[in-house]
Design a protein around this motif. Sequence first.
Motif, PDB file in Angstrom:
ATOM      1  N   ALA A   1       0.817  -1.218   0.000  1.00 29.11           N
ATOM      2  CA  ALA A   1       0.000   0.000   0.000  1.00 29.11           C
ATOM      3  C   ALA A   1       0.851   1.268   0.000  1.00 29.11           C
ATOM      4  O   ALA A   1       0.337   2.348  -0.290  1.00 29.11           O
ATOM      5  N   ALA A   2       2.133   1.155   0.307  1.00 36.26           N
ATOM      6  CA  ALA A   2       3.010   2.328   0.422  1.00 36.26           C
ATOM      7  C   ALA A   2       3.448   2.795  -0.962  1.00 36.26           C
ATOM      8  O   ALA A   2       4.307   2.190  -1.595  1.00 36.26           O
ATOM      9  N   VAL A   3       2.847   3.882  -1.432  1.00 32.34           N
ATOM     10  CA  VAL A   3       3.140   4.415  -2.757  1.00 32.34           C
ATOM     11  C   VAL A   3       3.296   5.923  -2.639  1.00 32.34           C
ATOM     12  O   VAL A   3       2.528   6.581  -1.936  1.00 32.34           O
ATOM     13  N   GLY A   4       4.293   6.447  -3.304  1.00 27.86           N
ATOM     14  CA  GLY A   4       4.529   7.894  -3.305  1.00 27.86           C
ATOM     15  C   GLY A   4       4.280   8.488  -4.674  1.00 27.86           C
ATOM     16  O   GLY A   4       3.744   7.833  -5.564  1.00 27.86           O
ATOM     17  N   ALA A   5       4.726   9.724  -4.838  1.00 27.82           N
ATOM     18  CA  ALA A   5       4.515  10.462  -6.084  1.00 27.82           C
ATOM     19  C   ALA A   5       5.435   9.981  -7.209  1.00 27.82           C
ATOM     20  O   ALA A   5       5.179  10.257  -8.375  1.00 27.82           O
ATOM     21  N   GLY A   6       6.501   9.279  -6.864  1.00 25.11           N
ATOM     22  CA  GLY A   6       7.444   8.767  -7.855  1.00 25.11           C
ATOM     23  C   GLY A   6       8.208   7.598  -7.265  1.00 25.11           C
ATOM     24  O   GLY A   6       7.994   7.215  -6.105  1.00 25.11           O
ATOM     25  N   ALA A   7       9.119   7.037  -8.034  1.00 26.23           N
ATOM     26  CA  ALA A   7       9.860   5.854  -7.590  1.00 26.23           C
ATOM     27  C   ALA A   7      10.660   6.110  -6.318  1.00 26.23           C
ATOM     28  O   ALA A   7      10.739   5.241  -5.442  1.00 26.23           O
ATOM     29  N   THR A   8      11.238   7.292  -6.186  1.00 30.89           N
ATOM     30  CA  THR A   8      12.058   7.594  -5.010  1.00 30.89           C
ATOM     31  C   THR A   8      11.209   7.634  -3.752  1.00 30.89           C
ATOM     32  O   THR A   8      11.516   6.973  -2.754  1.00 30.89           O
ATOM     33  N   GLU A   9      10.118   8.398  -3.790  1.00 34.46           N
ATOM     34  CA  GLU A   9       9.246   8.480  -2.617  1.00 34.46           C
ATOM     35  C   GLU A   9       8.605   7.128  -2.318  1.00 34.46           C
ATOM     36  O   GLU A   9       8.461   6.744  -1.150  1.00 34.46           O
ATOM     37  N   THR A  10       8.245   6.389  -3.350  1.00 36.89           N
ATOM     38  CA  THR A  10       7.662   5.065  -3.130  1.00 36.89           C
ATOM     39  C   THR A  10       8.660   4.157  -2.426  1.00 36.89           C
ATOM     40  O   THR A  10       8.316   3.448  -1.484  1.00 36.89           O
ATOM     41  N   TRP A  11       9.928   4.184  -2.845  1.00 34.75           N
ATOM     42  CA  TRP A  11      10.969   3.379  -2.188  1.00 34.75           C
ATOM     43  C   TRP A  11      11.077   3.759  -0.717  1.00 34.75           C
ATOM     44  O   TRP A  11      11.134   2.884   0.150  1.00 34.75           O
ATOM     45  N   VAL A  12      11.100   5.063  -0.430  1.00 32.58           N
ATOM     46  CA  VAL A  12      11.207   5.522   0.957  1.00 32.58           C
ATOM     47  C   VAL A  12      10.035   4.973   1.770  1.00 32.58           C
ATOM     48  O   VAL A  12      10.218   4.416   2.859  1.00 32.58           O
ATOM     49  N   ARG A  13       8.835   5.083   1.253  1.00 33.29           N
ATOM     50  CA  ARG A  13       7.644   4.626   1.972  1.00 33.29           C
ATOM     51  C   ARG A  13       7.646   3.107   2.167  1.00 33.29           C
ATOM     52  O   ARG A  13       7.287   2.606   3.230  1.00 33.29           O
ATOM     53  N   LYS A  14       8.059   2.373   1.160  1.00 35.56           N
ATOM     54  CA  LYS A  14       8.122   0.910   1.285  1.00 35.56           C
ATOM     55  C   LYS A  14       9.206   0.496   2.290  1.00 35.56           C
ATOM     56  O   LYS A  14       9.015  -0.446   3.066  1.00 35.56           O
ATOM     57  N   MET A  15      10.332   1.192   2.278  1.00 36.04           N
ATOM     58  CA  MET A  15      11.407   0.857   3.223  1.00 36.04           C
ATOM     59  C   MET A  15      10.995   1.132   4.665  1.00 36.04           C
ATOM     60  O   MET A  15      11.377   0.394   5.575  1.00 36.04           O
ATOM     61  N   ILE A  16      10.207   2.174   4.886  1.00 38.05           N
ATOM     62  CA  ILE A  16       9.699   2.431   6.239  1.00 38.05           C
ATOM     63  C   ILE A  16       8.917   1.219   6.725  1.00 38.05           C
ATOM     64  O   ILE A  16       9.141   0.723   7.840  1.00 38.05           O
ATOM     65  N   GLU A  17       8.026   0.712   5.895  1.00 38.55           N
ATOM     66  CA  GLU A  17       7.206  -0.443   6.303  1.00 38.55           C
ATOM     67  C   GLU A  17       8.056  -1.705   6.417  1.00 38.55           C
ATOM     68  O   GLU A  17       7.817  -2.537   7.304  1.00 38.55           O
ATOM     69  N   HIS A  18       9.032  -1.853   5.538  1.00 37.02           N
ATOM     70  CA  HIS A  18       9.930  -3.002   5.605  1.00 37.02           C
ATOM     71  C   HIS A  18      10.694  -2.995   6.933  1.00 37.02           C
ATOM     72  O   HIS A  18      10.781  -4.017   7.623  1.00 37.02           O
ATOM     73  N   HIS A  19      11.231  -1.835   7.310  1.00 38.24           N
ATOM     74  CA  HIS A  19      11.959  -1.733   8.580  1.00 38.24           C
ATOM     75  C   HIS A  19      11.038  -1.971   9.766  1.00 38.24           C
ATOM     76  O   HIS A  19      11.429  -2.624  10.731  1.00 38.24           O
ATOM     77  N   ARG A  20       9.822  -1.444   9.698  1.00 39.90           N
ATOM     78  CA  ARG A  20       8.873  -1.678  10.797  1.00 39.90           C
ATOM     79  C   ARG A  20       8.563  -3.162  10.934  1.00 39.90           C
ATOM     80  O   ARG A  20       8.393  -3.663  12.050  1.00 39.90           O
ATOM     81  N   GLY A  21       8.497  -3.871   9.814  1.00 38.19           N
ATOM     82  CA  GLY A  21       8.295  -5.320   9.871  1.00 38.19           C
ATOM     83  C   GLY A  21       9.469  -6.012  10.542  1.00 38.19           C
ATOM     84  O   GLY A  21       9.289  -6.933  11.350  1.00 38.19           O
ATOM     85  N   GLY A  22      10.692  -5.579  10.225  1.00 39.63           N
ATOM     86  CA  GLY A  22      11.881  -6.138  10.867  1.00 39.63           C
ATOM     87  C   GLY A  22      11.899  -5.863  12.360  1.00 39.63           C
ATOM     88  O   GLY A  22      12.291  -6.724  13.162  1.00 39.63           O
ATOM     89  N   ILE A  23      11.440  -4.680  12.748  1.00 37.83           N
ATOM     90  CA  ILE A  23      11.354  -4.333  14.167  1.00 37.83           C
ATOM     91  C   ILE A  23      10.355  -5.247  14.860  1.00 37.83           C
ATOM     92  O   ILE A  23      10.630  -5.795  15.933  1.00 37.83           O
ATOM     93  N   GLU A  24       9.193  -5.435  14.245  1.00 40.90           N
ATOM     94  CA  GLU A  24       8.164  -6.291  14.847  1.00 40.90           C
ATOM     95  C   GLU A  24       8.657  -7.733  14.981  1.00 40.90           C
ATOM     96  O   GLU A  24       8.475  -8.368  16.021  1.00 40.90           O
ATOM     97  N   MET A  25       9.300  -8.257  13.949  1.00 44.12           N
ATOM     98  CA  MET A  25       9.809  -9.631  14.032  1.00 44.12           C
ATOM     99  C   MET A  25      10.922  -9.749  15.063  1.00 44.12           C
ATOM    100  O   MET A  25      11.031 -10.768  15.758  1.00 44.12           O
ATOM    101  N   SER A  26      11.736  -8.711  15.198  1.00 43.91           N
ATOM    102  CA  SER A  26      12.798  -8.728  16.214  1.00 43.91           C
ATOM    103  C   SER A  26      12.196  -8.732  17.617  1.00 43.91           C
ATOM    104  O   SER A  26      12.705  -9.415  18.517  1.00 43.91           O
TER     105      SER A  26
END
Length: 117
Positions: free
Chosen positions: A50-75
């Motif tokens: 669901a994490a999508v931004g105005a372009g590829a750069t912002e979308t990457w940033v938004r997806k990485m935030i959720e990816h890191h939050r997933g790593g935090i939760e699993m940790s």
Amino acid sequence: MALAAIAGGTAVAQQSGHAGHRQPGGMTMQATPANPYPPAEMRMHEKMMAAVGAGATETWVRKMIEHHRGGIEMSRIVLRETRDARVRQMATKTIADQTREVGQLNAWLRARGKRTQ
């Protein structure tokens, strides 16, 4: 079944009243004592999709935030489950590092007048 293999979880058919996290195709990922991660993995996957931004750069940033939050939760899950000192050390470091990185990614969004997550 391929997603279950990738996620490291057990896929079972969705049944009425059966607790779990629904996947595409009507499958459910269940946490087990040996693998307590599927619910966290599914939340991370859904939020990343669901994490999508105005372009590829912002979308990457938004997806990485959720990816890191997933790593935090699993940790956090492994910290509840393991007594292995080295794994506890790595999980604790992961939480600290990825929490810092989420902050950096949100700062990037803020600096550009974007909504943070």
